[in-house]
Design a protein around this motif. Structure first.
Motif, PDB file in Angstrom:
ATOM      1  N   TRP A  92     -15.055  -3.740  -2.399  1.00  0.00           N
ATOM      2  CA  TRP A  92     -15.042  -2.396  -2.629  1.00  0.00           C
ATOM      3  C   TRP A  92     -14.103  -1.405  -3.576  1.00  0.00           C
ATOM      4  CZ3 TRP A  92     -14.632  -5.054   2.666  1.00  0.00           C
ATOM      5  CH2 TRP A  92     -15.665  -5.131   2.838  1.00  0.00           C
ATOM      6  N   GLY A  93     -13.247  -1.240  -3.703  1.00  0.00           N
ATOM      7  CA  GLY A  93     -12.070  -0.292  -4.682  1.00  0.00           C
ATOM      8  C   GLY A  93     -10.991   0.228  -3.456  1.00  0.00           C
ATOM      9  N   SER A  94     -10.058   0.673  -4.009  1.00  0.00           N
ATOM     10  CA  SER A  94      -9.130   1.157  -3.429  1.00  0.00           C
ATOM     11  C   SER A  94      -9.157   2.662  -2.724  1.00  0.00           C
ATOM     12  CB  SER A  94      -8.091   1.176  -4.326  1.00  0.00           C
ATOM     13  OG  SER A  94      -7.877   1.416  -5.705  1.00  0.00           O
ATOM     14  N   THR A 105      -0.534  -3.047  -1.346  1.00  0.00           N
ATOM     15  CA  THR A 105      -1.485  -3.835  -2.406  1.00  0.00           C
ATOM     16  C   THR A 105      -2.870  -2.537  -3.170  1.00  0.00           C
ATOM     17  OG1 THR A 105      -1.401  -5.780  -1.249  1.00  0.00           O
ATOM     18  CG2 THR A 105      -3.911  -5.342  -2.227  1.00  0.00           C
ATOM     19  N   VAL A 106      -2.821  -1.910  -2.002  1.00  0.00           N
ATOM     20  CA  VAL A 106      -4.006  -0.983  -2.361  1.00  0.00           C
ATOM     21  C   VAL A 106      -4.264  -0.245  -3.324  1.00  0.00           C
ATOM     22  CG1 VAL A 106      -5.983   1.020  -1.035  1.00  0.00           C
ATOM     23  CG2 VAL A 106      -5.521  -1.113  -0.391  1.00  0.00           C
ATOM     24  N   SER A 107      -1.981   0.720  -3.017  1.00  0.00           N
ATOM     25  CA  SER A 107      -1.607   1.639  -4.150  1.00  0.00           C
ATOM     26  C   SER A 107      -0.937   1.267  -5.094  1.00  0.00           C
ATOM     27  CB  SER A 107       0.018   1.865  -3.445  1.00  0.00           C
ATOM     28  OG  SER A 107       0.761   1.281  -3.070  1.00  0.00           O
ATOM     29  N   TRP A 138      -4.225   4.008  -8.309  1.00  0.00           N
ATOM     30  CA  TRP A 138      -3.205   4.439  -9.402  1.00  0.00           C
ATOM     31  C   TRP A 138      -4.429   4.295 -10.569  1.00  0.00           C
ATOM     32  CZ3 TRP A 138      -1.751   8.611  -7.354  1.00  0.00           C
ATOM     33  CH2 TRP A 138      -0.648   8.879  -6.425  1.00  0.00           C
ATOM     34  N   SER A 139      -3.772   2.900 -10.917  1.00  0.00           N
ATOM     35  CA  SER A 139      -4.649   1.900 -11.775  1.00  0.00           C
ATOM     36  C   SER A 139      -6.204   2.527 -11.600  1.00  0.00           C
ATOM     37  CB  SER A 139      -4.870   0.892 -11.770  1.00  0.00           C
ATOM     38  OG  SER A 139      -2.758   0.720 -11.874  1.00  0.00           O
ATOM     39  N   GLU A 140      -6.767   2.766 -10.480  1.00  0.00           N
ATOM     40  CA  GLU A 140      -8.361   3.487 -10.544  1.00  0.00           C
ATOM     41  C   GLU A 140      -8.449   4.721 -10.546  1.00  0.00           C
ATOM     42  OE1 GLU A 140     -11.837   2.726  -7.194  1.00  0.00           O
ATOM     43  OE2 GLU A 140     -10.146   1.405  -7.411  1.00  0.00           O
TER      44      GLU A 140
END
Length: 402
Positions: free
Chosen positions: A282-284, A327-329, A333-335
């Motif tokens: 689903w994306g961060s 994990t999500v953070s 930032w990359s996303e």
């Protein structure tokens, strides 16, 4: 690709990431704070004084991260980890032999910069850069090294402190840091994505382009996200830093409290793997606004209840946040900003994170000195955490909603 096939096909680089995150442990608060009693006795410090000195060293390391973190965009991980682990070894030796209270913040500065700051930063930037479609899984697996250290090092150290001088443990940490140099240089002899190839395989961020650090800080989204970046390190650090105080106030022994840490780590590991899968699906961006809620719940439990079982439940809620956020953070930032300049952008967020980890011990220590125990403070912190969650939700809806 199944998780087992993914690990098998990428074992060299995932193992290197795990070793890097484990190597950060000697500069992490959960490790340093195990020696809080011995350090305060050696230097004749109160809780507030120790917390303030710790904050000075940590804040200095956070400010240094603003510049040093950008090196991850300029040098290979193999080169950087060699320098950092050599420095880590020197500062571990300094912790063992230093007798000056005035030099203590310098030692803390070095440990925090090399450990929580740069080493973890390089590990996460490497995972974000080396993996695109499977970034969530890569980050989650690499973070297992830190989780293993967080689970077992406190128990091992508490046992060893009762047997040998506490300074000997820091000498052992120095030797291990040097051993990690040899291991990582072998593992990273060939990096997964050479820089020449990486230039053509970078993932773009919001708006379809690569954001530089200057562009990011000129946009209001970044500053709306800063409180979210600081909150986990501020409050998780405070819990581990005040672990001796917490046990005394609650009527637990220190050994009983640290015996709960493996359960905390196990929950964080499971949660990080679940969120790694969720990111790839689903994306961060969708997940970020909700991550801090379990931390607030855990603090409320710590504030109200005194049993060891309640302490375990509080830690488990904290672990849900920690596993998800760690994990999500990284993927977030990359996303949001793309991967081309992610090293310098994440260095700035890491600096705020490190500064947050300085605020937690200093603030809680000063309040303890004037008569407010750490559990007494936690309801207020829980309210603040939920306010930050609301701010993050607004920022995502305002600027990142597709």
């Amino acid at each position: 690709m199944s998780i087992l096939n993914f690990i098998r096909n990428n074992s060299r680089w995932l193992f290197a990431g795990g070793v890097m995150t484990f190597a950060t442990c000697f500069g992490q608060t959960f490790f340093i704070s195990i020696f809080a009693k011995q350090i305060m006795e050696t230097y004749t410090l109160t809780d507030g004084e120790w917390g303030s000195l710790y904050a000075i060293g940590t804040t200095a390391s956070g400010l240094t991260m603003i510049w040093a973190g950008g090196l991850a965009d300029q040098f290979r991980a193999r080169v950087l980890v060699t320098v950092l682990l050599a420095m880590m070894s020197v500062f571990c030796i300094a912790m063992a032999f230093n007798n000056s209270v005035w030099l203590l913040p310098v030692v803390i500065f070095g440990l925090r910069l090399c450990g929580q700051g740069m080493m973890f930063h390089i590990a996460m930037v490497s995972m974000a850069r080396w993996y695109t479609q499977t970034r969530g899984k890569a980050v989650a697996i690499a973070s297992l090294g830190f989780s293993i250290g967080e689970a077992f090092l406190p128990l091992v150290v508490v046992i060893l402190i009762a047997i040998i001088p506490w300074q000997a443990i820091w000498i052992a940490a120095a030797v291990l840091s040097l051993a990690f140099i040899v291991l990582l240089r072998a593992l990273l002899k060939t990096e997964r994505t050479p820089q020449s190839i990486a230039q053509s395989t970078q993932a773009v961020g919001m708006g379809g382009f690569h954001w530089t650090r200057m562009q990011a800080i000129k946009h209001p989204l970044f500053w709306l996200l800063v409180p979210m970046a600081m909150a986990p390190s501020t409050f998780i650090t405070a819990v581990f830093f005040q672990q001796v105080h917490m046990a005394e106030v609650k009527g637990w022994t220190h050994s009983e409290f640290v015996a709960l840490f493996p359960a905390y780590t196990a929950m964080a590991v499971v949660t990080s793997l679940i969120f790694g899968w969720a990111i790839d699906r689903w994306g961060s961006i969708r997940l970020m606004p909700y991550l801090l809620t379990p931390l607030a719940i855990g603090f409320v439990i710590f504030a109200i209840f005194n049993s060891l079982l309640a302490g375990l439940i509080g830690l488990l809620f904290m672990a849900i946040m920690q596993g998800g956020y760690s994990t999500v953070s990284v993927a977030f930032w990359s996303e949001v900003y793309g991967t081309k300049h992610v090293g310098s952008i994440k260095a700035l967020t890491a600096a705020f994170m490190v500064i947050g980890s300085a605020i937690g011990p200093a603030l809680t220590g000063q309040l303890i000195d004037i008569g407010y125990s750490f559990p007494d403070q936690m309801i207020g912190y829980a309210v603040y955490i939920m306010a930050i969650s609301g701010l993050t939700y607004y920022a995502v809806q305002r600027f990142l909603r597709k």
